[in-house]
Write an enzyme that holds these catalytic residues in place. Structure first.
Site, mmCIF file in Angstrom:
data_model
loop_
_atom_site.group_PDB
_atom_site.id
_atom_site.type_symbol
_atom_site.label_atom_id
_atom_site.label_comp_id
_atom_site.label_asym_id
_atom_site.label_seq_id
_atom_site.Cartn_x
_atom_site.Cartn_y
_atom_site.Cartn_z
ATOM 1 N N VAL A 14 -75.146 52.206 -14.602
ATOM 2 C CA VAL A 14 -75.965 51.268 -15.057
ATOM 3 C C VAL A 14 -76.307 50.176 -13.946
ATOM 4 O O VAL A 14 -77.685 49.975 -13.818
ATOM 5 C CB VAL A 14 -75.682 50.617 -16.479
ATOM 6 N N LYS A 34 -70.430 46.644 -24.982
ATOM 7 C CA LYS A 34 -70.291 46.707 -26.437
ATOM 8 C C LYS A 34 -69.031 46.451 -26.705
ATOM 9 O O LYS A 34 -68.844 45.725 -27.919
ATOM 10 C CB LYS A 34 -70.776 47.921 -27.023
ATOM 11 N N GLU A 54 -78.447 43.513 -25.558
ATOM 12 C CA GLU A 54 -79.396 45.087 -25.990
ATOM 13 C C GLU A 54 -78.817 46.045 -25.468
ATOM 14 O O GLU A 54 -78.882 47.101 -26.241
ATOM 15 C CB GLU A 54 -80.682 44.831 -25.605
ATOM 16 N N GLU A 85 -67.793 57.254 -21.533
ATOM 17 C CA GLU A 85 -66.939 56.013 -21.226
ATOM 18 C C GLU A 85 -65.912 56.297 -20.068
ATOM 19 O O GLU A 85 -65.621 57.606 -20.033
ATOM 20 C CB GLU A 85 -66.475 55.674 -22.516
ATOM 21 N N LYS A 131 -70.446 49.445 -31.359
ATOM 22 C CA LYS A 131 -71.567 49.523 -31.477
ATOM 23 C C LYS A 131 -72.114 49.198 -32.918
ATOM 24 O O LYS A 131 -72.843 48.313 -33.460
ATOM 25 C CB LYS A 131 -72.417 50.746 -31.240
#
Ligand code: HSE
Length: 435
Positions: free
Chosen positions: A14, A105, A129, A190, A205
């Site tokens: 990310v 999260k 977000e 993950e 989540k």
């Protein structure tokens, strides 16, 4: 105006995507934000990988605290993941007066209450977000776009890895382990893949979505969590035959007695749009009293898709730098002193329909025993399949779909079925019509 300076913690999938998209779309992003946004400092344990991720001419360090404590940085973007040291770093960033954007999260689900209280005290924003459903702007939609509604329920495919595994098992008859390994290679899974397959990631989540939908505190420990590791090819095929598809859903529902907050494999009618969300894609169905059903669909993981949400948050924070802290969108959608204490229900109090697969001895009276036990608990049968024996002459699969029933009653019935010598094994999967 001088550009906003971003400090990035983590340069993995990310982080790399965030750097790439910020660079590629710098001009348009600046036009939206009202000023430039620049990554100024990055903490990464693998600085040698920076050039291959297109990161050049940016300060690098292996010590995340150097970034968090740097006076030039306005916004900290936490992409390390996990509970610790992410929590300590975020709290330190807030202490230092920096806004925070995170894709974490687990951190928000577990420690969001403490982190938001600190942010509130300091007049800062923590935006998250990217933590839920990757690139889908579901937090913004729930928190702002649906603000007029009393949300009745929501149901989401919110783990891309799990959805990818179930889709490949159904479409190609592939092996569970084989598909999981592929999802790991693609960077969807993950760090600990049990978080994906055992439903923990989805529960993180869901707990966030439920809190924002109903204005209740984050309560990860009260989220019922069941993964997909026990879903078999047989169940996938029987569900299909009955007109259903098995999806790993996070479901949050408001009832008269409290909030249902649960993650588990679920049979849903094949005809629903969400039943046709496949691969790594995510989707969240939200039912509001005014708007009715709305569906949000998109990539739930991946470098640039998740970066899309991270950067949207950076833009939001940049715009709020000049606004009064009292007039910002509350972290959990409702004003912090307006969160309600409506209880999260235990599973015995949840009402749902069931799919049951019983591996039974092929002899007289078995079905009568089973249906009597179900009838005693007021459980009504909606559909039924029994095929000729497949594996041996002795055993046979009995498949039942029930009407909606209180899960406590189903548990009592299953405990009694378990005592029958003629029943070897029972698989139960919850069923939701989502209508
Ligand atoms: N492991 C997560 C998933 C990544 O598969 O959806 C995005 O949260």
């Amino acid at each position: 105006m001088k550009p906003v300076k971003v400090g990035l913690l983590g340069l993995g999938t990310v982080g790399g995507g965030t750097a790439t998209v910020l660079k590629r779309n710098a001009e348009e992003i600046a036009r939206r934000a009202g000023r430039g946004i620049e990554i100024d400092f990055i903490a990464t344990l693998e600085p040698e990988r920076a050039p291959e991720l297109g990161v050049e001419n940016i300060r690098l360090t292996k010590d995340a605290y150097e970034v968090v404590n740097d006076p030039d940085i306005d916004i900290i973007v936490e992409l390390i993941g996990g509970y610790s040291p992410a929590k300590e770093l975020v709290l330190q960033a807030l202490e230092n007066g920096k806004h925070v954007v995170t894709a974490n999260k687990a951190l928000i689900a577990m420690h969001g209450g403490e982190i938001f209280a600190k942010a509130q005290e300091k007049g800062l924003v923590v935006a998250f977000e990217a933590g839920v459903a990757g690139g889908i702007p579901i937090i913004k939609s729930l928190r702002e776009g649906l603000a007029a509604n009393s949300v009745e329920w929501l149901a989401g495919i919110i783990n891309g890895t799990g959805n990818y595994i179930l889709s490949e098992m159904r479409e190609k008859g592939r092996d569970f382990e084989d598909v999981l390994a592929e999802a790991q290679e693609l960077g969807y899974a993950e760090a600990d893949p049990t978080f994906d397959v055992e439903g923990i990631d989805a529960a993180h989540k869901l707990c966030i979505l439920s809190s924002i939908a109903f204005g209740i505190p984050l309560q990860f420990d009260k989220t019922y969590t069941e993964g997909i590791s026990k879903v078999s090819q047989e169940d996938v095929a029987y569900a299909e035959e009955l007109g259903y598809r098995i999806k790993h859903l996070g479901i949050a529902r408001r009832t008269d007695s409290g909030i249902e907050q649960r993650v588990h494999p679920t049979l849903i009618p094949k005809s629903r749009l969400i039943a046709n969300v496949n691969g790594v894609m995510n989707a969240v169905l939200v039912n509001g009293d005014a708007v009715g059903a709305t569906l949000y669909y998109g990539a739930g993981a991946g470098d640039e898709a998740t970066a899309s949400a991270v950067i949207a948050d950076i833009v939001d924070v940049t715009r709020t730098l000049t606004t009064d802290p009292e007039n910002r969108v509350p972290h959990l959608a409702f004003q912090p002193d307006e969160l309600s204490n409506t209880p999260v229900l235990g599973m015995d109090d949840v009402e749902t329909a069931f799919y049951l697969r019983l591996s039974a001895k092929n002899e007289a009276g078995v079905l009568a025993d089973v249906t009597r036990i179900l009838g005693d608990q007021n459980i009504s049968i909606k559909a039924f399949i029994q095929k000729e024996p497949r594996h041996s002459e002795e055993m046979v699969d009995i498949i039942l779909l029930t009407h909606r029933v209180n899960e406590g009653n189903m548990n009592k019935a299953l405990a009694q079925i378990d005592t029958l010598d003629v029943i070897d094994d029972v698989t139960r999967i919850r069923v939701e019509a989502l209508s």
